[in-house]
Design an enzyme around this catalytic site. Structure first.
Site, PDB file in Angstrom:
ATOM      1  N   ASN A  54       2.401  -5.189  -3.291  1.00 56.33           N
ATOM      2  CA  ASN A  54       0.704  -5.719  -2.831  1.00 56.33           C
ATOM      3  C   ASN A  54       0.112  -4.115  -2.664  1.00 56.33           C
ATOM      4  O   ASN A  54       0.349  -3.187  -1.860  1.00 56.33           O
ATOM      5  CB  ASN A  54       1.020  -6.380  -1.651  1.00 56.33           C
ATOM      6  CG  ASN A  54      -0.397  -7.162  -1.235  1.00 56.33           C
ATOM      7  OD1 ASN A  54      -1.121  -7.547  -2.149  1.00 56.33           O
ATOM      8  ND2 ASN A  54      -1.129  -6.969   0.126  1.00 56.33           N
ATOM      9  N   GLU A  89       0.798  -1.115   0.061  1.00 57.96           N
ATOM     10  CA  GLU A  89       0.036  -0.030  -0.039  1.00 57.96           C
ATOM     11  C   GLU A  89       0.875   1.193   0.030  1.00 57.96           C
ATOM     12  O   GLU A  89       0.723   2.237   0.772  1.00 57.96           O
ATOM     13  CB  GLU A  89      -0.847  -0.022   1.040  1.00 57.96           C
ATOM     14  CG  GLU A  89      -1.925  -1.162   1.066  1.00 57.96           C
ATOM     15  CD  GLU A  89      -2.802  -1.129   2.402  1.00 57.96           C
ATOM     16  OE1 GLU A  89      -2.818  -0.276   3.196  1.00 57.96           O
ATOM     17  OE2 GLU A  89      -3.651  -1.869   2.316  1.00 57.96           O
ATOM     18  N   GLU A 135      -5.883 -11.063  -0.741  1.00 50.86           N
ATOM     19  CA  GLU A 135      -6.572 -10.698   0.544  1.00 50.86           C
ATOM     20  C   GLU A 135      -8.212 -10.428   0.419  1.00 50.86           C
ATOM     21  O   GLU A 135      -8.859 -10.043   0.851  1.00 50.86           O
ATOM     22  CB  GLU A 135      -6.122  -9.360   1.140  1.00 50.86           C
ATOM     23  CG  GLU A 135      -4.649  -9.235   1.222  1.00 50.86           C
ATOM     24  CD  GLU A 135      -4.368  -7.904   2.167  1.00 50.86           C
ATOM     25  OE1 GLU A 135      -5.070  -7.150   2.631  1.00 50.86           O
ATOM     26  OE2 GLU A 135      -3.165  -7.785   2.036  1.00 50.86           O
ATOM     27  N   ASP A 166     -11.731 -10.844   0.404  1.00 51.33           N
ATOM     28  CA  ASP A 166     -12.994 -11.060   1.182  1.00 51.33           C
ATOM     29  C   ASP A 166     -14.246 -10.566   0.361  1.00 51.33           C
ATOM     30  O   ASP A 166     -13.935  -9.262  -0.189  1.00 51.33           O
ATOM     31  CB  ASP A 166     -12.984 -10.817   2.488  1.00 51.33           C
ATOM     32  CG  ASP A 166     -12.283  -9.464   2.888  1.00 51.33           C
ATOM     33  OD1 ASP A 166     -12.413  -8.424   2.217  1.00 51.33           O
ATOM     34  OD2 ASP A 166     -11.575  -9.469   4.051  1.00 51.33           O
TER      35      ASP A 166
HETATM   36  C1  XIL Z   1      -5.476  -6.118   8.932  1.00 55.90           C
HETATM   37  C2  XIL Z   1      -5.715  -7.186   9.857  1.00 55.90           C
HETATM   38  O1  XIL Z   1      -6.584  -8.024   9.330  1.00 55.90           O
HETATM   39  C3  XIL Z   1      -5.993  -6.570  11.174  1.00 55.90           C
HETATM   40  O2  XIL Z   1      -6.057  -7.649  12.192  1.00 55.90           O
HETATM   41  C4  XIL Z   1      -5.131  -5.495  11.707  1.00 55.90           C
HETATM   42  O3  XIL Z   1      -5.635  -5.103  12.799  1.00 55.90           O
HETATM   43  C5  XIL Z   1      -4.654  -4.508  10.734  1.00 55.90           C
HETATM   44  O4  XIL Z   1      -4.570  -5.129   9.451  1.00 55.90           O
HETATM   45  N1  XIL Z   1      -4.570  -4.725   3.899  1.00 55.90           N
HETATM   46  C6  XIL Z   1      -3.628  -5.323   4.589  1.00 55.90           C
HETATM   47  C7  XIL Z   1      -3.757  -6.150   5.683  1.00 55.90           C
HETATM   48  O5  XIL Z   1      -2.674  -5.385   3.535  1.00 55.90           O
HETATM   49  O6  XIL Z   1      -2.263  -6.230   6.202  1.00 55.90           O
HETATM   50  C8  XIL Z   1      -4.762  -5.600   6.650  1.00 55.90           C
HETATM   51  O7  XIL Z   1      -4.918  -6.733   7.699  1.00 55.90           O
HETATM   52  C9  XIL Z   1      -5.943  -5.434   5.935  1.00 55.90           C
HETATM   53  C10 XIL Z   1      -6.181  -4.645   4.711  1.00 55.90           C
END
Ligand code: XIL
Length: 341
Positions: free
Chosen positions: A194, A151, A259, A261
Site C-alpha cells: 500500500n 509506504e 484511503e 478522501d
Molecule cells: C493516519 C491516521 O488517520 C491518524 O489518525 C494517525 O495519527 C496517523 O495515521 N496513510 C496511511 C494511514 O497509511 O495509516 C494514515 O493514517 C494516513 C496516511
C-alpha cells in the site's frame, strides 16, 4: 473480544432508531456490483450510536484507522493490546462486513523499542516475524486483505527508503520477508503493498511497479497494490491512472483504493461540495471500469472524524458524510455511480 462490547454496540445501533439514510445503502449497491465499499474506523468513535449505525448500514468492509498499527497493538516487546482490533473484527463479523488489515510494517509506526544501539539484524527479523505471526495468526481467516507493507518508497529518492528502521536493521529484503511471514501466518490471506501518491504514471508509481515486479519474480506472495488516494478537491483520474492500473493488472495483481478522501480548502462552499461529488463519482467510476479494482475505501466516512484537518491544516470536509452524519453530495454521487455507473 469482549462479546459484551459487541452487544453494547449493537444495542446502541438499535437504539439509534432514526435511519440516517433511508435509500438503499451503499453496501447493498456495492454487493450487487461485487465491489467493496468501505471506510476507516476510529474505534473510540464506535461508542457513538450514530457513528456505529451509519457505518454498519452503509459499508461492506471496514479497516481500522489506527488499531492494528504496530505501536497500538504491540506497544512493548512483550505486550500486545488486541482489545480495539478485536472490537472491530467482532463488530464486522456480527454485521456481515469484511475487514482489511492495516498495516503490519510501516516505517512511520516502527517500534521505538527495536531501534536501539546494538540491536542485531537477527533480532530485528525475529521481532518482525513474531509480530506478524501473532497479529496475522490471531485473525487468520477473518481479514479480507492485509496491507503488509505501507509506504516503503521514499518520495525524495523514489526508491525504497534506506532510512527506515527496517531497512537499516535488516536490509532491503525486509519487504520480501514481511510478505513471506504474513503468508506463513495465514496462507489464504490476500497480501497488499500500500502506498500514497502512486496512482498515476511517474517515478513513484514506477518505483512501486518495480518493487512488486521484483517481489513477484522472486516468488514472494504479493497479491495486490493499494492506492491510498488522499486527493485534493477537483481531482480526476486520467489515462495515466488507467495505464498504471493496467500494468499492475498485467502482473496479476488486484487493486484497491484504500484511503480515499477528497480534501477541500475550508470553509467548504456548496459549490466545492458539488465539485467534490464529481471527484467521488470519477473515482468510483474508475474502480467500476477496472476489472482488477476490488473496491473503494475512504479514510473515515464522516467529517466529524478525519485526519485531514489535523495533518493538513486549513483543509478538511473530505468525506461522504458531514460532521453531523448527514449525507453530502459526494455520498449521492457514490450511490449514483454504483447504481448507474
Ligand atoms: C493516519 C491516521 O488517520 C491518524 O489518525 C494517525 O495519527 C496517523 O495515521 N496513510 C496511511 C494511514 O497509511 O495509516 C494514515 O493514517 C494516513 C496516511
Amino acid at each position: 473480544m469482549a462479546r459484551s462490547g459487541v452487544i453494547a454496540t449493537l444495542v446502541a445501533i438499535l437504539a439509534f432508531s432514526i435511519a440516517p439514510c433511508s435509500a438503499q445503502p451503499l453496501r447493498a449497491l456495492a454487493d450487487a456490483r461485487d465491489l467493496y465499499i468501505g471506510a476507516a474506523v476510529s474505534i473510540p468513535a464506535l461508542d457513538s450510536p450514530e457513528y456505529a449505525a451509519l457505518l454498519v448500514q452503509q459499508y461492506n468492509v471496514v479497516v481500522a484507522e489506527n488499531a492494528f498499527k504496530w505501536n497500538n497493538i504491540h506497544p512493548a516487546p512483550d505486550t500486545y493490546n488486541f482489545a480495539e482490533a478485536d472490537r472491530l473484527v467482532a463488530l464486522a463479523r456480527s454485521a456481515g462486513m469484511a475487514v482489511r488489515g492495516h498495516t503490519l510494517i510501516w516505517d512511520q509506526d516502527a517500534p521505538a523499542w527495536l531501534d536501539l544501539p546494538g540491536v542485531t539484524q537477527q533480532q530485528a527479523i525475529t521481532a518482525m516475524r513474531s509480530h506478524i505471526y501473532r497479529v496475522v495468526g490471531r485473525y487468520r481467516g477473518q481479514i479480507a486483505a492485509w496491507d503488509v507493507v505501507n509506504e516503503a518508497i521514499d518520495d525524495a529518492t523514489m526508491a525504497p527508503r534506506t532510512n527506515s528502521v527496517w531497512y537499516r536493521l535488516i536490509g532491503p529484503d525486509y519487504i520480501a520477508m514481511a510478505f513471506r511471514f504474513a503468508h506463513e501466518a495465514d496462507p489464504e490471506a490476500v497480501l497488499y503493498y500500500n502506498d500514497t501518491r502512486t496512482e498515476d504514471l511517474g517515478p513513484k508509481s514506477d518505483a512501486v511497479f518495480e518493487l512488486v515486479s521484483g517481489l513477484l519474480a522472486e516468488g514472494v506472495p504479493v497479491h495486490g497494490v493499494g492506492w491510498q488516494m488522499h486527493v485534493e478537491n477537483g481531482f480526476r483520474t486520467t489515462v495515466d491512472h488507467r495505464a498504471n492500473a493496467a500494468r499492475l493488472a498485467a502482473l496479476g495483481l488486484e487493486l484497491t483504493i484504500t484511503e480515499l478522501d477528497v480534501r477541500i480548502l475550508l470553509p467548504a462552499s456548496e459549490a466545492a461540495l458539488e465539485v467534490q461529488a464529481e471527484t467521488y463519482a470519477n473515482v468510483m467510476e474508475f474502480c467500476l471500469d477496472e476489472a482488477s479494482c476490488r473496491g473503494v475505501l475512504t479514510w473515515g466516512f464522516t467529517d466529524r472524524f478525519s485526519w485531514i484537518p489535523t495533518f493538513i491544516p486549513g483543509w478538511g470536509a473530505g468525506l461522504p458524510f458531514d460532521e453531523n452524519y448527514r449525507p453530502k453530495p459526494a455520498y449521492e454521487a457514490l450511490r449514483d455511480r454504483l447504481l448507474n455507473g
